[in-house]
Design a protein around this motif. Structure first.
Motif, PDB file in Angstrom:
ATOM      1  N   LEU A  43       0.814  -1.213   0.000  1.00 51.17           N
ATOM      2  CA  LEU A  43       0.000   0.000   0.000  1.00 51.17           C
ATOM      3  C   LEU A  43       0.851   1.268   0.000  1.00 51.17           C
ATOM      4  CD1 LEU A  43      -2.639  -1.378   2.512  1.00 51.17           C
ATOM      5  CD2 LEU A  43      -2.888  -1.202   0.041  1.00 51.17           C
ATOM      6  N   THR A  44       2.145   1.113  -0.294  1.00 50.02           N
ATOM      7  CA  THR A  44       3.031   2.267  -0.394  1.00 50.02           C
ATOM      8  C   THR A  44       3.354   2.535  -1.860  1.00 50.02           C
ATOM      9  OG1 THR A  44       4.077   1.640   1.690  1.00 50.02           O
ATOM     10  CG2 THR A  44       5.260   3.214   0.315  1.00 50.02           C
ATOM     11  N   PRO A  45       2.637   3.476  -2.489  1.00 51.45           N
ATOM     12  CA  PRO A  45       2.891   3.752  -3.905  1.00 51.45           C
ATOM     13  C   PRO A  45       4.295   4.316  -4.104  1.00 51.45           C
ATOM     14  CG  PRO A  45       0.922   4.890  -3.101  1.00 51.45           C
ATOM     15  CD  PRO A  45       1.633   4.357  -1.915  1.00 51.45           C
ATOM     16  N   ALA A  46       4.786   4.164  -5.322  1.00 49.15           N
ATOM     17  CA  ALA A  46       6.131   4.622  -5.656  1.00 49.15           C
ATOM     18  C   ALA A  46       6.380   6.055  -5.186  1.00 49.15           C
ATOM     19  CB  ALA A  46       6.354   4.505  -7.152  1.00 49.15           C
ATOM     20  N   GLY A  47       5.375   6.919  -5.363  1.00 53.57           N
ATOM     21  CA  GLY A  47       5.543   8.323  -5.013  1.00 53.57           C
ATOM     22  C   GLY A  47       5.686   8.594  -3.527  1.00 53.57           C
ATOM     23  N   LEU A  48       5.300   7.618  -2.714  1.00 53.96           N
ATOM     24  CA  LEU A  48       5.351   7.805  -1.258  1.00 53.96           C
ATOM     25  C   LEU A  48       6.482   7.033  -0.595  1.00 53.96           C
ATOM     26  CD1 LEU A  48       1.648   7.725  -0.016  1.00 53.96           C
ATOM     27  CD2 LEU A  48       3.259   9.615   0.097  1.00 53.96           C
ATOM     28  N   GLY A  49       7.199   6.233  -1.413  1.00 57.88           N
ATOM     29  CA  GLY A  49       8.223   5.360  -0.838  1.00 57.88           C
ATOM     30  C   GLY A  49       9.385   6.144  -0.244  1.00 57.88           C
ATOM     31  N   LYS A  50       9.917   5.610   0.830  1.00 57.19           N
ATOM     32  CA  LYS A  50      11.100   6.237   1.432  1.00 57.19           C
ATOM     33  C   LYS A  50      12.311   5.378   1.092  1.00 57.19           C
ATOM     34  CE  LYS A  50       8.216   7.800   5.185  1.00 57.19           C
ATOM     35  NZ  LYS A  50       7.411   7.202   6.228  1.00 57.19           N
ATOM     36  N   GLU A  51      13.484   5.944   1.256  1.00 59.14           N
ATOM     37  CA  GLU A  51      14.676   5.108   1.109  1.00 59.14           C
ATOM     38  C   GLU A  51      15.006   4.463   2.441  1.00 59.14           C
ATOM     39  OE1 GLU A  51      17.951   7.131  -0.663  1.00 59.14           O
ATOM     40  OE2 GLU A  51      16.958   7.262  -2.602  1.00 59.14           O
ATOM     41  N   ASN A  52      15.472   3.222   2.388  1.00 59.56           N
ATOM     42  CA  ASN A  52      15.897   2.598   3.638  1.00 59.56           C
ATOM     43  C   ASN A  52      17.339   2.990   3.939  1.00 59.56           C
ATOM     44  OD1 ASN A  52      17.530   1.039   2.052  1.00 59.56           O
ATOM     45  ND2 ASN A  52      16.557  -0.913   2.526  1.00 59.56           N
ATOM     46  N   GLU A  53      17.865   2.471   5.043  1.00 59.20           N
ATOM     47  CA  GLU A  53      19.193   2.933   5.482  1.00 59.20           C
ATOM     48  C   GLU A  53      20.299   2.620   4.463  1.00 59.20           C
ATOM     49  OE1 GLU A  53      18.134  -0.865   7.777  1.00 59.20           O
ATOM     50  OE2 GLU A  53      17.138   0.883   6.909  1.00 59.20           O
ATOM     51  N   ARG A  54      20.038   1.647   3.582  1.00 60.75           N
ATOM     52  CA  ARG A  54      21.070   1.336   2.587  1.00 60.75           C
ATOM     53  C   ARG A  54      20.840   2.035   1.251  1.00 60.75           C
ATOM     54  NH1 ARG A  54      22.293  -5.089   3.547  1.00 60.75           N
ATOM     55  NH2 ARG A  54      22.844  -4.845   5.738  1.00 60.75           N
ATOM     56  N   GLY A  55      19.876   2.933   1.233  1.00 57.29           N
ATOM     57  CA  GLY A  55      19.669   3.705   0.011  1.00 57.29           C
ATOM     58  C   GLY A  55      18.761   3.040  -1.002  1.00 57.29           C
ATOM     59  N   HIS A  56      18.100   1.939  -0.625  1.00 55.37           N
ATOM     60  CA  HIS A  56      17.159   1.318  -1.551  1.00 55.37           C
ATOM     61  C   HIS A  56      15.774   1.937  -1.376  1.00 55.37           C
ATOM     62  CE1 HIS A  56      20.176  -2.004  -1.215  1.00 55.37           C
ATOM     63  NE2 HIS A  56      20.162  -1.747  -2.500  1.00 55.37           N
ATOM     64  N   LYS A  57      15.213   2.318  -2.481  1.00 54.33           N
ATOM     65  CA  LYS A  57      13.881   2.915  -2.455  1.00 54.33           C
ATOM     66  C   LYS A  57      12.846   1.829  -2.138  1.00 54.33           C
ATOM     67  CE  LYS A  57      11.087   6.321  -4.104  1.00 54.33           C
ATOM     68  NZ  LYS A  57      11.152   7.754  -3.938  1.00 54.33           N
ATOM     69  N   ILE A  58      12.050   2.104  -1.105  1.00 54.17           N
ATOM     70  CA  ILE A  58      11.055   1.121  -0.705  1.00 54.17           C
ATOM     71  C   ILE A  58       9.704   1.531  -1.277  1.00 54.17           C
ATOM     72  CG2 ILE A  58       9.900   0.078   1.286  1.00 54.17           C
ATOM     73  CD1 ILE A  58      12.903  -0.584   0.969  1.00 54.17           C
ATOM     74  N   SER A  59       9.160   0.716  -2.185  1.00 53.65           N
ATOM     75  CA  SER A  59       7.821   1.002  -2.687  1.00 53.65           C
ATOM     76  C   SER A  59       7.178  -0.301  -3.135  1.00 53.65           C
ATOM     77  CB  SER A  59       7.869   1.992  -3.851  1.00 53.65           C
ATOM     78  OG  SER A  59       8.138   1.302  -5.047  1.00 53.65           O
ATOM     79  N   MET A 136      -1.782  -0.485  -7.051  1.00 57.98           N
ATOM     80  CA  MET A 136      -1.876  -0.929  -5.657  1.00 57.98           C
ATOM     81  C   MET A 136      -2.610  -2.260  -5.558  1.00 57.98           C
ATOM     82  SD  MET A 136      -2.753   2.517  -3.513  1.00 57.98           S
ATOM     83  CE  MET A 136      -3.034   1.808  -1.896  1.00 57.98           C
ATOM     84  N   LEU A 137      -3.629  -2.419  -6.385  1.00 58.12           N
ATOM     85  CA  LEU A 137      -4.380  -3.672  -6.346  1.00 58.12           C
ATOM     86  C   LEU A 137      -3.475  -4.840  -6.742  1.00 58.12           C
ATOM     87  CD1 LEU A 137      -7.145  -4.995  -5.918  1.00 58.12           C
ATOM     88  CD2 LEU A 137      -7.598  -4.679  -8.350  1.00 58.12           C
ATOM     89  N   GLU A 138      -2.672  -4.645  -7.774  1.00 61.15           N
ATOM     90  CA  GLU A 138      -1.742  -5.706  -8.168  1.00 61.15           C
ATOM     91  C   GLU A 138      -0.744  -5.999  -7.057  1.00 61.15           C
ATOM     92  OE1 GLU A 138      -1.581  -5.591 -13.013  1.00 61.15           O
ATOM     93  OE2 GLU A 138      -0.138  -4.343 -11.938  1.00 61.15           O
ATOM     94  N   ALA A 139      -0.231  -4.935  -6.445  1.00 60.83           N
ATOM     95  CA  ALA A 139       0.720  -5.127  -5.350  1.00 60.83           C
ATOM     96  C   ALA A 139       0.051  -5.861  -4.183  1.00 60.83           C
ATOM     97  CB  ALA A 139       1.274  -3.791  -4.890  1.00 60.83           C
TER      98      ALA A 139
END
Lengths: 246, 246
Positions: A43-59, A136-139
């Motif tokens: 439920l975290t769309p690409a536009g709302l994703g944060k980066e984790n501590e290793r710099g990977h975008k979480i979405s 989001m539905l697919e995710a």
């Protein structure tokens, strides 16, 4: 943690917000999450994703890839069983009509993704993409699959997603225009052909622009996310231009 | 019949030929068929199909549609788990490289479909299509899925089909040319673009012809069943033409 999940006791580790999210998921999916982090990610769309501590975008985009595949497989079996006498061309075409951005978006909203997004995730403003709820539905399908396995997911899709699709309606209305044009061309002894004029977009969202050519003359064009859809659209426009009764 | 199948006693209802077929299937798939007619159908290519009493053409094409979807889903999960840090663009691209006519054809032959076809089905001459064994392999996956369910099929695919694929090899070799060209263009400060020249083929077998354009000048073209492949091919040819070391 795993043991608590199995015992259905993971709730005691969840904060209030996650507990409410788990209840909403239960309403949508039919069972409480075993692993709520999968659903949070879905439920975290690409536009709302944060980066984790290793710099990977979480979405949710990786889950979307997985869910798209699982959905494709479930819908393939559904059509295979529902239409035992139709050939693979019909099955392929019907699936691509059924599983498209538009219908996924609509069912995403209908099963409650808009509400969930507003309630739990919209802490900062972001620009929603046109296909936000479909993605989001697919995710979500991907998350349900990892959380509960194939059989459960299949059941979830059949009973809670496909029921929003007007399958017979889609088949009959979209079949119409192209076959009308073909019948007309045979009756009137005309040569017809579909010609791709443009393909726009990127790897995931395409737009085809296709012309219907009658006796080497372009009579109408159509646009759509697939060649089939663009051809249908072009056929529909041609029916109007050529005043072919539909 | 169903009961006999469950008890593993359906053998007593099979003729000698089907008994031998069942043994071959066991060697390929790992378990004897519960419903052998599914496998007989899967191994009947379109060119060999007969019409049934109601005039419906019986061939493996519907099962191929189903198997293709199940295979896509299993490979999606496989890549999702194997590459936890790669994004969905990489996953999509790798899957389409992995699951293509060529590699499916090769694994089809490797797991024994050519032998089975010769032993059991070639009663009359027929023209084999280029993708005969790849199509049969997909249909076999469809049959295994209907016969044994998703988990068994997933295991069958992972242990008996994917092992014929050189995944790391595919990723690295096919990555090479396009990224070489991109690096080169940045180093040399050139504008590059890929341009679709032609799309040939029908709904199922496509051929893209794509040109690599450097500073508005076409320097090489490539063909392939997907845009990605055609781009790779064009990049490879451009590396030669432009004498870019690879």
């Amino acid at each position: 943690m795993r043991l608590l999940q199995r015992l259905g006791l993971q709730r005691i580790l969840l904060n209030k917000k996650d507990q409410r999210l788990a209840s909403s998921i239960k309403l949508m999916v039919g069972r409480k999450p075993l692993n709520i982090s999968l659903y949070r990610l879905a439920l975290t769309p690409a536009g709302l994703g944060k980066e984790n501590e290793r710099g990977h975008k979480i979405s949710n985009e990786r889950l979307e890839f997985l869910g798209d595949a699982v959905l494709g497989s479930v819908v393939a079996e559904y059509l295979f069983q529902k239409y035992p006498l139709r050939d693979e061309g019909f099955l392929t075409e019907t699936r691509s009509k059924l599983v498209n951005r538009e219908s996924l978006n609509e069912s995403g909203i209908k099963i409650g993704l808009r509400t969930i997004l507003q309630d739990y995730f919209l802490e900062k403003p972001f620009t929603a993409s046109k296909s936000l709820y479909g993605d989001m539905l697919e995710a979500l399908v991907g998350a349900v699959y990892l959380d509960r396995g194939y059989t459960f997911t299949k059941n979830f899709i059949l009973t809670r997603i496909l029921l929003h699709f007007d399958i017979e309606g889609m088949i009959s209305t979209t079949m119409n225009y192209k076959s009308k044009i073909v019948e007309w061309s045979q009756r009137e002894n005309k040569d017809i052909d579909f010609k791709i004029l443009e393909i726009n977009g990127n790897q995931r969202y395409k737009e085809f622009v296709i012309a219907l050519v009658v006796n080497s003359k372009e009579v109408a064009t159509g646009k759509g996310p697939t060649k089939k859809k663009a051809e249908q659209e072009a056929s529909k426009n041609a029916c109007e231009t050529l005043q072919i009764p539909t």
